[in-house]
Design a protein around this motif. Sequence first.
Motif, mmCIF file in Angstrom:
data_model
loop_
_atom_site.group_PDB
_atom_site.id
_atom_site.type_symbol
_atom_site.label_atom_id
_atom_site.label_comp_id
_atom_site.label_asym_id
_atom_site.label_seq_id
_atom_site.Cartn_x
_atom_site.Cartn_y
_atom_site.Cartn_z
ATOM 1 N N VAL A 179 6.596 4.606 -3.471
ATOM 2 C CA VAL A 179 7.483 5.614 -2.857
ATOM 3 C C VAL A 179 7.973 5.111 -1.495
ATOM 4 O O VAL A 179 9.150 5.248 -1.151
ATOM 5 N N ALA A 180 7.061 4.496 -0.756
ATOM 6 C CA ALA A 180 7.452 3.963 0.560
ATOM 7 C C ALA A 180 8.555 2.913 0.397
ATOM 8 O O ALA A 180 9.533 2.891 1.143
ATOM 9 N N ALA A 189 12.291 3.154 1.930
ATOM 10 C CA ALA A 189 12.783 2.117 2.849
ATOM 11 C C ALA A 189 14.081 1.518 2.324
ATOM 12 O O ALA A 189 15.012 1.269 3.088
ATOM 13 N N ARG A 190 14.153 1.285 1.001
ATOM 14 C CA ARG A 190 15.385 0.683 0.461
ATOM 15 C C ARG A 190 16.572 1.632 0.588
ATOM 16 O O ARG A 190 17.716 1.206 0.683
ATOM 17 N N THR A 242 10.115 4.101 7.369
ATOM 18 C CA THR A 242 8.960 4.442 6.548
ATOM 19 C C THR A 242 7.703 3.725 7.032
ATOM 20 O O THR A 242 7.747 2.528 7.355
ATOM 21 N N GLY A 243 6.598 4.447 7.073
ATOM 22 C CA GLY A 243 5.323 3.850 7.480
ATOM 23 C C GLY A 243 4.265 4.076 6.415
ATOM 24 O O GLY A 243 4.258 5.115 5.751
ATOM 25 N N TRP A 244 3.376 3.103 6.258
ATOM 26 C CA TRP A 244 2.335 3.178 5.227
ATOM 27 C C TRP A 244 0.977 2.986 5.886
ATOM 28 O O TRP A 244 0.778 2.021 6.620
ATOM 29 N N ILE A 245 0.075 3.940 5.645
ATOM 30 C CA ILE A 245 -1.284 3.859 6.196
ATOM 31 C C ILE A 245 -2.188 3.357 5.072
ATOM 32 O O ILE A 245 -2.238 3.966 3.995
ATOM 33 N N ALA A 268 11.227 9.188 -4.205
ATOM 34 C CA ALA A 268 11.931 8.611 -3.048
ATOM 35 C C ALA A 268 13.318 9.247 -2.912
ATOM 36 O O ALA A 268 13.750 9.587 -1.798
ATOM 37 N N GLY A 269 13.990 9.443 -4.036
ATOM 38 C CA GLY A 269 15.321 10.064 -3.996
ATOM 39 C C GLY A 269 15.261 11.494 -3.481
ATOM 40 O O GLY A 269 16.103 11.928 -2.674
#
Length: 316
Positions: free
Chosen positions: A39-40, A44-45, A50-53, A262-263
């Motif tokens: 999803v990240a 981003a695309r 977007t950030g990912w932990i 994501a959409g």
Amino acid sequence: MNDVITIGDAMITFDPSTTGPMRHVSSFTRKVGGAELNVAIGCARLGLKTGWISRLGKDEFGRHIYNFTRGEGIDVSEVELMEGFPTSLNFKEIGADGSGKTFYYRHQSPTSTLTAESLNEDYFRNARLLHITGVFPAVSDKNIEVIDAAISLAEKHGVKIALDPNIRLKLWSEDKARTTLLNWMPYVDYLLTGLDEAELLFGTREIGEITEHAKKYGLSHLFLKLGAEGSMVWTQGELIEKPAEEVEMIADTVGAGDGFDAGVIYGLLNDWNSERILTFANKIGSMVVGVYGDNEGLPYMDEVLEKLGEKTLIER
Ligand SMILES: O=C(O)C(=O)C[C@H](O)[C@H](O)COP(=O)(O)O
């Protein structure tokens, strides 16, 4: 400031060179996967910050995922590589019809070292939306506490919460999944679910009854992903439905749901109306299935607009 942040367990995903039972597949291609990371990548695309932990193994596979993620333009400042915990693996089986099965090796996931205390409050303060799924909490019991803490931080700082149940019964039981996810439901703004998952959570496949649950939990939006039947959204008492977008080719259906998410997230953060969000997210799902790999088919914005007939791209 990030538009979207998410917390998840990523894996090296081995895609089979041939379709059919995995026991007969003798070569695989090394790729990267993981529901929340997919999803990240999708966000981003499309152009969202977007950030990912996460936590990865301090090994060659962990370094590959870290570099791959950073290469997608995702913020990895909250990702650490942990000694002594091998990066998770996923071997995929793909059917001739593009359907997927997963064989996980993630019981010692590096994300089991991620603690509630290690969450960086500023990361939540500076985000607009937190995306969570049922995969990360299923990987390790302790991850449930991490999501509890993440939800508290999101609530404290007015960050919207999107939940995709993504129920993986290879990782936890129906009861555990239901109890855990329903505990979080009162805090969720946007639920993005398939019908099977909605039935597991709410005990019904009846759309009218599912929307009653959405109302009871105070959801702002309930998105129903219906695969070849398209999708629906329920919001403010109104139900809107859109048929699926045309699929040009089916190679690998895994990841279509994440692409849809994501959409939807993009549309919500840009205050689009429900019709537009469904059309856009359906189109992304239809594009993801045409490409092998969990996230390779996630499109850039120009590509979605082109497929929607709203932009012409010069190809040569
Ligand atoms: O993280 C996991 O457990 C996975 O199985 C990784 C998969 O790439 C996604 O979960 C795809 O999910 P869908 O988009 O619903 O097909």
